[in-house]
Design an enzyme around this catalytic site. Structure first.
Site, PDB file in Angstrom:
ATOM      1  CG  ASP A 294       9.685 -34.414  90.970  1.00 30.31           C
ATOM      2  OD1 ASP A 294       9.576 -33.175  91.080  1.00 30.31           O
ATOM      3  OD2 ASP A 294      10.020 -34.977  89.905  1.00 30.31           O
TER       4      ASP A 294
ATOM      5  CB  VAL B 171      17.965 -46.706  97.643  1.00 29.30           C
ATOM      6  CG1 VAL B 171      17.478 -46.972  99.063  1.00 29.30           C
ATOM      7  CG2 VAL B 171      19.130 -45.729  97.656  1.00 29.30           C
TER       8      VAL B 171
ATOM      9  CB  ALA C  58      16.871 -32.057  89.355  1.00 30.96           C
TER      10      ALA C  58
ATOM     11  CE  LYS D 290       4.907 -34.566  94.025  1.00 32.38           C
ATOM     12  NZ  LYS D 290       5.398 -34.082  95.291  1.00 32.38           N
ATOM     13  CB  THR D 291       8.870 -27.354  88.872  1.00 35.15           C
ATOM     14  OG1 THR D 291       9.186 -26.378  89.878  1.00 35.15           O
ATOM     15  CG2 THR D 291       7.381 -27.347  88.610  1.00 35.15           C
TER      16      THR D 291
ATOM     17  CB  CYS E 218       6.305 -30.045  84.909  1.00 38.17           C
ATOM     18  SG  CYS E 218       6.236 -28.511  83.965  1.00 38.17           S
TER      19      CYS E 218
ATOM     20  CD  GLN F  69      12.838 -35.784  84.796  1.00 33.35           C
ATOM     21  OE1 GLN F  69      11.643 -35.872  85.025  1.00 33.35           O
ATOM     22  NE2 GLN F  69      13.744 -36.148  85.682  1.00 33.35           N
TER      23      GLN F  69
ATOM     24  CB  CYS G 298       4.958 -23.808  85.221  1.00 27.76           C
ATOM     25  SG  CYS G 298       4.311 -24.550  83.742  1.00 27.76           S
TER      26      CYS G 298
HETATM   27  C1  LIG Z   1       7.916 -33.570  80.457  1.00 28.87           C
HETATM   28  C2  LIG Z   1       8.455 -32.795  81.640  1.00 28.87           C
HETATM   29  C3  LIG Z   1       8.493 -31.408  81.600  1.00 28.87           C
HETATM   30  C4  LIG Z   1       8.970 -30.675  82.688  1.00 28.87           C
HETATM   31  N1  LIG Z   1       9.030 -29.320  82.585  1.00 28.87           N
HETATM   32  C5  LIG Z   1       9.558 -28.602  83.606  1.00 28.87           C
HETATM   33  C6  LIG Z   1       9.724 -27.187  83.484  1.00 28.87           C
HETATM   34  O1  LIG Z   1       9.406 -26.588  82.459  1.00 28.87           O
HETATM   35  N2  LIG Z   1      10.261 -26.511  84.530  1.00 28.87           N
HETATM   36  C7  LIG Z   1      10.639 -27.149  85.676  1.00 28.87           C
HETATM   37  O2  LIG Z   1      11.136 -26.491  86.580  1.00 28.87           O
HETATM   38  N3  LIG Z   1      10.477 -28.485  85.834  1.00 28.87           N
HETATM   39  C8  LIG Z   1       9.956 -29.231  84.827  1.00 28.87           C
HETATM   40  N4  LIG Z   1       9.824 -30.592  84.950  1.00 28.87           N
HETATM   41  C9  LIG Z   1       9.981 -31.241  86.286  1.00 28.87           C
HETATM   42  C10 LIG Z   1      11.405 -31.499  86.727  1.00 28.87           C
HETATM   43  O3  LIG Z   1      12.139 -32.154  85.735  1.00 28.87           O
HETATM   44  C11 LIG Z   1      11.382 -32.324  88.014  1.00 28.87           C
HETATM   45  O4  LIG Z   1      10.540 -31.692  88.949  1.00 28.87           O
HETATM   46  C12 LIG Z   1      12.777 -32.473  88.605  1.00 28.87           C
HETATM   47  O5  LIG Z   1      13.576 -33.229  87.734  1.00 28.87           O
HETATM   48  C13 LIG Z   1      12.703 -33.131  89.978  1.00 28.87           C
HETATM   49  O6  LIG Z   1      13.969 -33.471  90.442  1.00 28.87           O
HETATM   50  P1  LIG Z   1      14.163 -34.781  91.349  1.00 28.87           P
HETATM   51  O7  LIG Z   1      15.601 -34.858  91.677  1.00 28.87           O
HETATM   52  O8  LIG Z   1      13.166 -34.802  92.433  1.00 28.87           O
HETATM   53  O9  LIG Z   1      13.777 -35.993  90.387  1.00 28.87           O
HETATM   54  P2  LIG Z   1      14.610 -36.511  89.136  1.00 28.87           P
HETATM   55  O10 LIG Z   1      15.337 -35.407  88.488  1.00 28.87           O
HETATM   56  O11 LIG Z   1      13.629 -37.286  88.325  1.00 28.87           O
HETATM   57  O12 LIG Z   1      15.701 -37.495  89.770  1.00 28.87           O
HETATM   58  C14 LIG Z   1      15.357 -38.607  90.545  1.00 28.87           C
HETATM   59  C15 LIG Z   1      16.545 -39.550  90.541  1.00 28.87           C
HETATM   60  O13 LIG Z   1      16.329 -40.569  91.523  1.00 28.87           O
HETATM   61  C16 LIG Z   1      16.772 -41.802  90.987  1.00 28.87           C
HETATM   62  N5  LIG Z   1      16.087 -42.909  91.676  1.00 28.87           N
HETATM   63  C17 LIG Z   1      14.816 -43.310  91.575  1.00 28.87           C
HETATM   64  N6  LIG Z   1      14.606 -44.378  92.349  1.00 28.87           N
HETATM   65  C18 LIG Z   1      15.786 -44.637  92.978  1.00 28.87           C
HETATM   66  C19 LIG Z   1      16.213 -45.636  93.893  1.00 28.87           C
HETATM   67  N7  LIG Z   1      15.406 -46.601  94.331  1.00 28.87           N
HETATM   68  N8  LIG Z   1      17.502 -45.592  94.302  1.00 28.87           N
HETATM   69  C20 LIG Z   1      18.359 -44.652  93.867  1.00 28.87           C
HETATM   70  N9  LIG Z   1      18.001 -43.681  92.994  1.00 28.87           N
HETATM   71  C21 LIG Z   1      16.727 -43.694  92.556  1.00 28.87           C
HETATM   72  C22 LIG Z   1      16.447 -41.718  89.501  1.00 28.87           C
HETATM   73  O14 LIG Z   1      17.250 -42.624  88.751  1.00 28.87           O
HETATM   74  C23 LIG Z   1      16.759 -40.261  89.190  1.00 28.87           C
HETATM   75  O15 LIG Z   1      18.084 -40.093  88.761  1.00 28.87           O
HETATM   76  C24 LIG Z   1       9.393 -31.358  83.861  1.00 28.87           C
HETATM   77  C25 LIG Z   1       9.375 -32.764  83.893  1.00 28.87           C
HETATM   78  C26 LIG Z   1       8.923 -33.478  82.794  1.00 28.87           C
HETATM   79  C27 LIG Z   1       8.947 -34.981  82.831  1.00 28.87           C
END
Ligand SMILES: Cc1cc2nc3c(=O)[nH]c(=O)nc-3n(C[C@H](O)[C@H](O)[C@H](O)COP(=O)(O)OP(=O)(O)OC[C@H]3O[C@@H](n4cnc5c(N)ncnc54)[C@H](O)[C@@H]3O)c2cc1C
Length: 450
Positions: free
Chosen positions: A350, A125, A60, A358-359, A212, A90, A393
């Protein structure tokens, strides 16, 4: 000084009426969900630069950052690194596990959102070297950078629960929504089987930071509702194991959830953290302040401990002291998302070591701020944008109703739709937002349009 219950009563009294016409009027605003949070891209011409920008993680936050930067910059070399070919929406996992969306509702392709002109390295990475200003992939590719955006999300540490086996999700009453779209779907099968018969169901959350924090609560309410719809509520005992003395990090929300749980007959055990599980005997063991406590179950939704991915934990980027150090969250300034020791490094999503946030909704606030400061470095004009901890949320309280909870670092409740949506009320319009409007808004965010 007011108690949380008094705050809650005041907020409810000040809230708008439940008039359905007003909700419908609010529907016109749905495409703008979270609009108050997003910083629109400036209309001015792109800034010319030859800066090398590497984005670690294409979920995201990483995709949103890539989209915004590719629009704002001309001539920059922008590289996004992520081995995962599937993109997971997610926030929809809960809806899959509720039985109201199919598994494919939450799965698309990472490549669908990588903007034109941005290089996608489909690899992990493996090393981050902020002194040498480079990252190295698992395949051995070295990627030097002028700016690094860390957006790896977090790691689900199922190994932190002794006896847990993710291959068995969906079997013998074991649910775990967080693991994957497949697991969310299997959890639905397990929960639905439970709702047909009744018994004891266990819910809860891990002790540390988690994404979340409302999701484990939502699933308790959803299970309660499915039992009621099948006339089996009296045959079931639902127990929520809270990791602390409170049900939610924002006191007024915690109090509202406490009241709703009381109303629905959900028992709460405070200061219970899942330590181990016997999947054959269906017994969960919790760490409590006075020792361990065992609890048998017919259904359990396991929410694992969460921490920074290994590559980040093993890098110089995490906090070295304070509440975010042990789990490896990146040491950034909470207002700018800029690394405190490596100013050309930002962390969004996150992985950022900030309280709250963390959303996916937080990503929508965080990325424009980090991007603005990075742009400021390139253009030489210091940015003033600030991330205030916005977290959102949509807390489902039964099928067809939710409370749209939005707050900041100071636990202030934020209202994106004043006069239309009251945060502490169970509303149909908030349910519509969660189930219908959130995904299109999320996709727009990935494309840098929201
Ligand atoms: C069950 C559930 C319900 C949720 N409900 C909500 C909600 O209602 N509302 C809301 O706003 N949010 C909600 N969330 C939270 C939301 O999905 C996350 O906060 C959001 O996806 C965070 O984005 P991000 O990019 O930090 O992480 P992510 O979207 O998880 O992306 C991280 C990316 O990094 C990649 N990665 C990891 N390690 C490495 C590495 N070593 N090298 C390269 N790439 C790597 C992964 O493959 C992934 O593609 C929910 C999450 C879950 C699991």
């Amino acid at each position: 000084m007011k108690t949380p219950a008094q705050h809650l009563r005041d907020a409810l009294q000040a809230s708008p009426t439940r008039d359905r016409r007003r909700f419908l009027a609010g529907l016109g605003a749905l495409p703008l969900l979270g609009a108050a949070a997003s910083a629109p891209l400036p209309a001015s011409a792109a800034v010319k630069t030859q800066a090398r920008i590497v984005i670690a993680g294409g979920g995201a936050a990483g995709l949103t950052a890539a989209s915004r930067l590719s629009t704002l910059l001309e001539g920059a070399s922008i590289t996004i690194v992520d081995a995962r070919k599937e993109h997971y929406y997610q926030p929809g996992f809960t809806l899959v596990a509720a039985g109201i969306k199919p598994q494919n509702y939450v799965v698309s392709g990472t490549g669908d959102y990588v903007p034109k002109g941005v290089e996608w390295v489909a690899d992990k990475v493996a090393e981050i070297d902020p002194e040498g200003r480079k990252v190295v992939t698992a395949g051995g590719k070295s990627l030097p950078y002028d700016f690094l955006i860390v957006a790896t999300g977090l790691e689900l540490n199922y190994g932190g629960i002794q006896g847990m086996d993710t291959a068995r999700i969906g079997q013998n009453g074991l649910g775990s929504i967080y693991h994957s779209p497949q697991a969310a779907s299997a959890t639905w099968q397990a929960m639905s089987g439970f709702a047909d018969k009744g018994g004891v169901a266990l819910f809860g959350r891990p002790a540390g930071e988690m994404k979340c924090a409302g999701a484990p609560l939502k699933y308790t309410f959803i299970t309660d509702d499915h039992l009621r719809r099948r006339n089996n509520r009296s045959k079931a005992e639902l127990i929520y194991m809270a990791q602390s003395k409170s049900l939610f990090g924002v006191p007024i929300v915690a109090e509202k959830v406490r009241m709703l749980f009381q109303d629905r007959g959900v028992k709460v055990n405070h200061e219970h953290v899942l330590q181990s599980i016997d999947l054959d005997k269906r017994v969960a063991t919790y760490k409590t302040p006075t020792g361990t406590a065992e609890q048998g179950y017919d259904f359990i939704n396991v929410v694992p401990p969460m921490r920074a991915p290994e590559v980040v934990r093993n890098s110089p980027l995490p906090w070295t002291e304070g509440p975010f150090a042990a789990d490896g969250w990146v040491e950034v300034d909470r207002e700018t998302l800029r690394h405190k020791r490596y100013p050309n490094v930002f962390a969004v999503g996150d992985i950022a070591g900030v309280p709250k946030g963390k959303t996916a909704a937080s990503v929508k606030w965080q990325v424009p701020v980090a991007v603005a400061h990075l742009m400021g470095d390139i253009s030489g004009q210091a940015a003033t944008e600030v991330y205030n901890g916005y977290t959102s949320c949509p807390l489902i309280t039964r099928l067809g109703q939710a409370m749209l909870i939005e707050f900041d670092y100071k636990d202030n409740l934020i209202m994106s739709f004043p006069g239309v949506i009251a945060p502490m009320e169970e509303l149909w319009i908030s349910w519509v937002m969660k189930t219908m409007a959130l995904k299109p808004t999320y996709i727009s965010m990935l494309r840098g349009r929201a």
